[in-house]
Motif scaffolding. Sequence first.
Motif, PDB file in Angstrom:
ATOM      1  N   LYS A 113       0.839  -1.185   0.000  1.00 31.55           N
ATOM      2  CA  LYS A 113       0.000   0.000   0.000  1.00 31.55           C
ATOM      3  C   LYS A 113       0.881   1.245   0.000  1.00 31.55           C
ATOM      4  O   LYS A 113       1.853   1.325   0.755  1.00 31.55           O
ATOM      5  CB  LYS A 113      -0.911   0.025   1.227  1.00 31.55           C
ATOM      6  CG  LYS A 113      -1.903  -1.124   1.297  1.00 31.55           C
ATOM      7  CD  LYS A 113      -2.960  -1.017   0.217  1.00 31.55           C
ATOM      8  CE  LYS A 113      -4.015  -2.095   0.387  1.00 31.55           C
ATOM      9  NZ  LYS A 113      -5.051  -2.034  -0.681  1.00 31.55           N
ATOM     10  N   VAL A 168       3.439   8.893  -7.799  1.00 29.90           N
ATOM     11  CA  VAL A 168       2.893   8.035  -8.848  1.00 29.90           C
ATOM     12  C   VAL A 168       4.006   7.551  -9.777  1.00 29.90           C
ATOM     13  O   VAL A 168       4.008   6.389 -10.214  1.00 29.90           O
ATOM     14  CB  VAL A 168       1.797   8.768  -9.638  1.00 29.90           C
ATOM     15  CG1 VAL A 168       1.324   7.936 -10.820  1.00 29.90           C
ATOM     16  CG2 VAL A 168       0.620   9.097  -8.712  1.00 29.90           C
ATOM     17  N   TYR A 204       5.827   4.797  -7.586  1.00 29.58           N
ATOM     18  CA  TYR A 204       5.104   3.594  -7.177  1.00 29.58           C
ATOM     19  C   TYR A 204       3.920   3.214  -8.060  1.00 29.58           C
ATOM     20  O   TYR A 204       3.376   2.122  -7.922  1.00 29.58           O
ATOM     21  CB  TYR A 204       4.609   3.770  -5.736  1.00 29.58           C
ATOM     22  CG  TYR A 204       5.723   3.906  -4.729  1.00 29.58           C
ATOM     23  CD1 TYR A 204       6.645   2.883  -4.535  1.00 29.58           C
ATOM     24  CD2 TYR A 204       5.848   5.063  -3.959  1.00 29.58           C
ATOM     25  CE1 TYR A 204       7.674   3.002  -3.608  1.00 29.58           C
ATOM     26  CE2 TYR A 204       6.863   5.194  -3.017  1.00 29.58           C
ATOM     27  CZ  TYR A 204       7.772   4.164  -2.856  1.00 29.58           C
ATOM     28  OH  TYR A 204       8.786   4.287  -1.933  1.00 29.58           O
ATOM     29  N   GLY A 205       3.477   4.142  -8.917  1.00 29.25           N
ATOM     30  CA  GLY A 205       2.405   3.815  -9.842  1.00 29.25           C
ATOM     31  C   GLY A 205       1.004   3.885  -9.270  1.00 29.25           C
ATOM     32  O   GLY A 205       0.030   3.625  -9.980  1.00 29.25           O
ATOM     33  N   ARG A 206       0.884   4.283  -8.004  1.00 31.35           N
ATOM     34  CA  ARG A 206      -0.432   4.321  -7.386  1.00 31.35           C
ATOM     35  C   ARG A 206      -0.387   5.122  -6.090  1.00 31.35           C
ATOM     36  O   ARG A 206       0.687   5.420  -5.558  1.00 31.35           O
ATOM     37  CB  ARG A 206      -0.933   2.915  -7.083  1.00 31.35           C
ATOM     38  CG  ARG A 206      -0.031   2.148  -6.129  1.00 31.35           C
ATOM     39  CD  ARG A 206      -0.477   0.703  -5.958  1.00 31.35           C
ATOM     40  NE  ARG A 206      -1.749   0.609  -5.242  1.00 31.35           N
ATOM     41  CZ  ARG A 206      -2.712  -0.249  -5.551  1.00 31.35           C
ATOM     42  NH1 ARG A 206      -2.559  -1.055  -6.581  1.00 31.35           N
ATOM     43  NH2 ARG A 206      -3.829  -0.291  -4.852  1.00 31.35           N
ATOM     44  N   ILE A 207      -1.571   5.446  -5.566  1.00 33.76           N
ATOM     45  CA  ILE A 207      -1.722   6.030  -4.233  1.00 33.76           C
ATOM     46  C   ILE A 207      -2.897   5.322  -3.569  1.00 33.76           C
ATOM     47  O   ILE A 207      -3.984   5.244  -4.150  1.00 33.76           O
ATOM     48  CB  ILE A 207      -1.997   7.543  -4.279  1.00 33.76           C
ATOM     49  CG1 ILE A 207      -0.850   8.284  -4.968  1.00 33.76           C
ATOM     50  CG2 ILE A 207      -2.195   8.097  -2.862  1.00 33.76           C
ATOM     51  CD1 ILE A 207      -1.154   9.753  -5.248  1.00 33.76           C
ATOM     52  N   ASP A 208      -2.668   4.799  -2.375  1.00 28.64           N
ATOM     53  CA  ASP A 208      -3.728   4.106  -1.651  1.00 28.64           C
ATOM     54  C   ASP A 208      -4.291   4.914  -0.492  1.00 28.64           C
ATOM     55  O   ASP A 208      -5.481   4.809  -0.190  1.00 28.64           O
ATOM     56  CB  ASP A 208      -3.198   2.770  -1.113  1.00 28.64           C
ATOM     57  CG  ASP A 208      -2.820   1.809  -2.223  1.00 28.64           C
ATOM     58  OD1 ASP A 208      -3.729   1.177  -2.793  1.00 28.64           O
ATOM     59  OD2 ASP A 208      -1.613   1.708  -2.535  1.00 28.64           O
ATOM     60  N   HIS A 226      -6.322   8.952  -8.343  1.00 31.93           N
ATOM     61  CA  HIS A 226      -5.526   7.778  -7.987  1.00 31.93           C
ATOM     62  C   HIS A 226      -6.185   6.996  -6.849  1.00 31.93           C
ATOM     63  O   HIS A 226      -6.125   5.756  -6.824  1.00 31.93           O
ATOM     64  CB  HIS A 226      -4.121   8.219  -7.585  1.00 31.93           C
ATOM     65  CG  HIS A 226      -3.437   9.042  -8.624  1.00 31.93           C
ATOM     66  ND1 HIS A 226      -2.935   8.506  -9.795  1.00 31.93           N
ATOM     67  CD2 HIS A 226      -3.200  10.382  -8.698  1.00 31.93           C
ATOM     68  CE1 HIS A 226      -2.404   9.465 -10.528  1.00 31.93           C
ATOM     69  NE2 HIS A 226      -2.554  10.618  -9.886  1.00 31.93           N
ATOM     70  N   ALA A 252      -8.975   4.965  -8.253  1.00 30.20           N
ATOM     71  CA  ALA A 252      -8.445   3.780  -8.938  1.00 30.20           C
ATOM     72  C   ALA A 252      -8.079   2.670  -7.962  1.00 30.20           C
ATOM     73  O   ALA A 252      -8.253   1.479  -8.247  1.00 30.20           O
ATOM     74  CB  ALA A 252      -7.219   4.162  -9.770  1.00 30.20           C
ATOM     75  N   SER A 253      -7.596   3.054  -6.783  1.00 25.43           N
ATOM     76  CA  SER A 253      -7.156   2.060  -5.795  1.00 25.43           C
ATOM     77  C   SER A 253      -8.221   1.751  -4.743  1.00 25.43           C
ATOM     78  O   SER A 253      -7.993   0.903  -3.876  1.00 25.43           O
ATOM     79  CB  SER A 253      -5.888   2.552  -5.089  1.00 25.43           C
ATOM     80  OG  SER A 253      -6.158   3.707  -4.307  1.00 25.43           O
TER      81      SER A 253
END
Length: 265
Positions: free
Chosen positions: A6, A77, A80-84, A128, A131-132
């Motif tokens: 995460k 981003v 890591y390509g994402r944010i949770d 983001h 998306a997560s």
Amino acid sequence: MDFKNKVVIITGASSGIGAAIALLFTKKGAKVVMVARNEDRLKNVRSNCEKFGHQPLVIVADVSKDSEAKRVINTTVSQYGRIDILVNSAGISKIAGIVDDNALKVFDEVMSVNLRSIVSLTHLATPHLIASKGNIVNVSSIPDFGALAARTFSYSTSKAALDHFSKCVAFELAPEGVRCNTVNPRPVRTEVIAHTGVSKEEEDAIWKEIEKVTALGRVSDASEVAELIVFLASNKARGITGSSFVTDNGSLLQGVSMSTSFEFK
């Protein structure tokens, strides 16, 4: 509560509650992104986090500036390509009464950090988080429940606005599966008094006085607040959104005004 893989952004991560949050999320296995203005303090917190076997990403930034808030999101981003999870812990307190010459100057400074920067980061992070199916935890305080100290209208107003903003965001993003909550702590033992330059004896005396205005007769550690924030960010709190969680050692039960000019968040 397992946060392995995460990605968690934490602002105000160089000291106090923000640092405690960074340490606990790192311990839980998260990929932590630490954001603050003081690079030396950030590096010190990162060093402590590394004891848990993970190295947080450090971003030195002033999130009250739109360009730097955008850099925080883009860098995260890109890495890591994402944010949770977004934890907005950065905040300031400055003293000025409504009749003081610097009232509006102080108001603008406080609102810029304590509210507008959070609006900006939330706006940028939301795609983001959708998306997560992630969530947001905002660190507020208890002055939004009443005027607890003289000459702190800017701080109290910023925190009241932050709580209401958080509820609005929670309502808007609920259909997208994104939660948003606030934690309202006070008083919390951080470095805020020590950083004013008082002696250790004076610092201890001030904390003792603060203990007296809480129903429980105590002051929280930053780690207690971090535990609550990590819970709210976890799947165990999957049914909680749009809520404010007060952890104030019973300060509000006493209906007191804080006589000190310090704000303990």
